[in-house]
Structures are given as structure tokens and as C-alpha cells.
Scaffold this motif. Structure first.
Motif, short mmCIF file in Angstrom:
data_model
loop_
_atom_site.label_atom_id
_atom_site.label_comp_id
_atom_site.label_asym_id
_atom_site.label_seq_id
_atom_site.Cartn_x
_atom_site.Cartn_y
_atom_site.Cartn_z
N ALA A 9 0.76 -1.26 0.12
CA ALA A 9 -0.17 0.01 -0.06
C ALA A 9 0.93 1.25 0.06
O ALA A 9 1.97 1.32 0.58
N ALA A 10 0.40 2.46 -0.71
CA ALA A 10 0.95 3.61 -0.70
C ALA A 10 0.61 4.24 0.62
O ALA A 10 1.44 5.31 0.96
N ARG A 11 -0.70 4.11 1.00
CA ARG A 11 -1.19 4.80 2.12
C ARG A 11 -2.21 4.10 2.59
O ARG A 11 -2.87 3.45 2.11
N LEU A 19 -2.47 6.18 8.91
CA LEU A 19 -1.25 5.25 9.70
C LEU A 19 -0.09 5.58 9.43
O LEU A 19 0.17 6.00 8.01
N VAL A 20 0.93 5.35 10.05
CA VAL A 20 2.14 5.63 9.98
C VAL A 20 2.80 4.31 9.20
O VAL A 20 2.62 3.19 9.72
N GLY A 21 3.60 4.47 8.23
CA GLY A 21 4.37 3.24 7.80
C GLY A 21 4.41 3.53 5.99
O GLY A 21 4.37 4.55 5.34
N PRO A 22 4.86 2.18 5.58
CA PRO A 22 4.97 1.16 6.10
C PRO A 22 6.18 0.94 6.70
O PRO A 22 7.23 1.34 6.06
N HIS A 23 6.21 0.25 8.10
CA HIS A 23 7.49 -0.28 8.60
C HIS A 23 8.27 -1.28 7.89
O HIS A 23 7.83 -1.76 6.99
N TRP A 36 1.89 -1.16 8.96
CA TRP A 36 1.14 0.23 9.25
C TRP A 36 0.49 0.34 10.99
O TRP A 36 0.16 -0.68 11.24
N SER A 37 0.85 1.72 11.37
CA SER A 37 0.33 1.56 12.68
C SER A 37 -0.11 2.96 13.15
O SER A 37 0.38 3.99 12.42
N VAL A 38 -1.02 3.04 14.10
CA VAL A 38 -1.36 4.39 14.66
C VAL A 38 -1.80 4.26 15.81
O VAL A 38 -2.50 3.10 16.27
#
Lengths: 189, 183
Positions: A110-112, A129-133, A138-140
């Protein structure tokens, strides 16, 4: 309608051309809007039961008062009919206290990724969400009020996907699932 | 009315506890008012927000829908009020006029229109968006949705004579906004 144009003469012809320029094509709203309506309605219905249960279960009264309250609760339940519900999704007594909740979602391609739910009134933009790690996760971290919440992840702005890690999902009524999350009241030590 | 249960039958079941059946009404009317909401709010996204909020409010107030055979008219009044609330909030947030992007304009790929036609349409839509809300509303209901004056009078809770005057003023105002524009 034609007679109504006559009083505008000599502008009637010009006004007719204006009317012809209006766009009358049907507007089809995205399916996620309809899904959001049903999700909000179900969340309100569910939270009404959660509020009732929490109020009954919360050990905050003396035994005598609890007995009276329980009797009142039983009466209330007998009178309660599962009809249109209104009100907050928060648990009774929770006030404005919020609980940190961390959501993670695996989407390496995913891009976002964003999350939307009743806590943002099903805003189609959602909370990013922040990422990708490194592992594609992705996480929030959200601050949610105690109670029952429904949410869904939005991948690349268009694809709505439930949380595969969640313990509970509900049908959104439109062929998809919403994720259900019960945020407990945090105990104060 | 299409096949299937009537609005009144669905409302009775929803109020009886079958909440999910409200989805039938959501499906039945979401798009029905979408074009009106798009004209009133100026964009499809804002229209979707207004319709969503209207349907949730309708569900919450379903008990107060006295004439269940006319759920559509009752819902329309909620949509109409919600669109106006939406516009009021937007005006409070910003005194800037609507940008071209926010104004509903036909797609450039419109197969029936060339560039000149698209330009005229854009100007007409811009002028329409600049009208007072009540004037825009009567023009949209009359000339986009094709309602008769008695139908408009019923859903707007206004007299036919008053609506005729409002329509006349709206048409003159629209013509004035488009003065000098080659049509």
C-alpha cells in the motif's frame, strides 16, 4: 412551465439556454457512504446495550443500594424495547476520559493506509496510519473513549478492509465487514 | 415506488427492532437526493457528507415521522436542512468564495459537449452557486429535479404564490449573474 417563462420575456429564450446547460445526470454516491450510515446506526444501537450492561455491572454502590439499582435495572430492561436509539457511543461514567489504542495493519504494497470509524463519524478520509515499517506494517495510536467502536481500514484511499486481527467483525449490510472494538474503562489505581 | 416493502412497512419493522432494514431505505434514497445535495453544497464529497448525516438523523428521529407514507418528503426536508447547515458551517470556516474545483461542473470528457459548451456549463454552475441558498434551491428543484410548484410547496412548506415569486427573483438573479456571457 412554459407559461412561467412568458413573464421573463424577452429574456425567456436566454433563460431557456441557461436551463439547458444544467447538468441533470444522476449522481451516484460511493457505496462506502451507505455503509457508513449503517455502521453508525449499528454502533449506536450496540452502544445502548453496552451502556446498560456497564451501568448494571459497575461495582460502585453499597450492597443495599446495588440491590435497589439492580431492581430498577431489571424494570428498565423490562420496559426497554430495542427501537431507535440515540446518544453517545461512550460508556456511562467514562466522561471525557480516553484510552490509548494502537491499531496495526499489514499492507506492504500500500502507498497509504488510513482508518475510519464511528470515532471520526466515518470520515471517508480517515486518520492516516504511519508506515509502512520494515515488515510492511502500518500503525497508529488513537485516543478512544471507552465503549464499543466500529472501524475499517482504507487502503490507498479506495479499498475498505476490516481489521483481520480483530476478534469481532459485523456485517455492514452492504456485503462487507466492519471491525468491532470494545475499549474497556481503564482502572484508576 | 419499486417492488418490495413500502417505506411505511419498513419503518414499522425498524421501529420494532429490525434496525438493519433501515438499509433498504438508505439504498432507496441515497442517490435519490444526491444530485440535489451536490447542487446545494457545491461538491459531490460535501453532498455525500450531507446525505450521510441526514440519513443518520432520519434514523434517530424515525418515531417522529408522522406520515410514514410520505417518508421521502420527510427525508427530503432533513436533507434540505442538512445541506443548509453544511453551507452555514462552511461559511463560518471561511469567507473565501467557492473555488472552481469546489463547484460542480460536468466532466471534461462529457461526450455530448465540446469545449465551448463545457465553458458555458461551468459559468452557469458558478453563477448558480453564487445565488442565495433559497434561490438556488428553488431553481434546482424546478429545473434540475423537475418538480412542479405544488410539489415544491409541499416539501418546502411554503405557499405556491410565495414560491412563484421566489422562483421569479431567482431567475432574474441568475440572468443578472450571467449578463455578458455568451450563451
Amino acid at each position: 412551465m412554459k407559461t412561467e417563462h412568458e413573464d421573463l420575456s424577452p429574456d425567456a429564450e436566454r433563460f431557456g439556454r441557461i436551463i439547458e446547460a444544467l447538468d441533470r445526470r444522476p449522481v451516484r454516491l460511493p457505496a462506502r457512504m451507505r455503509a457508513a450510515v449503517m455502521a453508525r446506526i449499528r454502533a449506536e444501537r450496540s452502544s445502548a446495550w453496552v451502556r446498560t450492561w456497564t451501568w448494571l455491572a459497575e461495582p460502585r454502590l453499597s450492597p443495599l443500594a446495588a440491590g435497589v439499582a439492580l431492581a430498577a435495572g431489571i424494570v428498565a430492561l423490562l420496559l426497554f424495547r430495542p427501537q431507535v436509539q440515540t446518544g453517545s457511543r461512550e460508556l456511562a461514567g467514562a466522561g471525557s476520559v480516553t484510552v490509548p489504542v494502537r491499531l496495526v495493519f499489514l499492507a506492504p504494497q500500500a502507498a497509504r493506509v488510513a482508518v475510519t470509524g464511528d470515532f471520526v463519524r466515518w470520515d471517508p478520509t480517515g486518520i492516516p496510519l504511519v508506515g509502512p515499517h520494515q515488515n510492511g506494517v502500518w500503525s497508529v495510536e488513537l485516543q478512544l473513549s471507552p465503549g464499543l467502536h466500529h472501524y475499517i481500514f482504507i487502503v490507498d484511499g479506495t479499498e475498505w478492509r476490516p481489521d483481520p486481527n480483530a476478534a469481532s467483525q459485523v456485517d455492514d449490510g452492504f456485503g462487507q465487514k466492519n471491525t468491532v472494538l470494545l475499549v474497556p474503562v481503564q482502572k484508576v489505581s | 415506488m419499486s417492488d418490495g416493502p413500502t417505506d411505511a412497512e419498513i419503518i414499522a419493522k425498524v421501529l420494532g427492532g429490525d434496525t438493519d432494514l433501515f438499509g433498504v431505505l438508505v439504498e432507496r434514497y441515497s442517490d435519490e437526493f444526491a444530485r440535489y445535495a451536490k447542487y446545494m453544497t457545491g461538491s459531490e464529497d460535501d453532498a455525500a457528507d450531507a446525505i450521510q448525516e441526514s440519513l443518520v438523523r432520519a434514523y434517530r428521529s424515525l418515531r417522529r415521522c408522522q406520515d410514514r407514507m410520505n417518508f421521502k418528503g420527510w427525508l427530503f426536508r432533513i436533507v434540505s436542512n442538512q445541506c443548509k447547515t453544511h453551507l452555514t458551517r462552511r461559511r463560518r470556516r471561511s469567507t473565501e468564495p467557492l473555488s472552481d474545483e469546489a463547484i460542480s461542473v460536468p466532466s471534461p470528457a462529457d461526450p455530448v459537449g465540446d469545449a465551448e459548451t463545457a465553458d458555458v456549463r461551468r459559468k452557469v454552475h458558478q453563477a448558480l452557486q453564487q445565488l442565495p441558498t433559497e434561490q438556488r434551491e428553488v431553481l434546482v428543484l424546478k429545473y434540475v429535479e423537475g418538480l412542479s410548484l405544488p410539489e415544491m410547496a409541499e416539501i418546502l412548506s411554503a405557499g405556491v404564490s410565495a414560491l412563484k415569486m421566489r422562483l421569479l427573483r431567482a431567475r432574474r438573479e441568475l440572468l443578472s449573474k450571467l449578463e455578458g456571457v455568451a450563451l
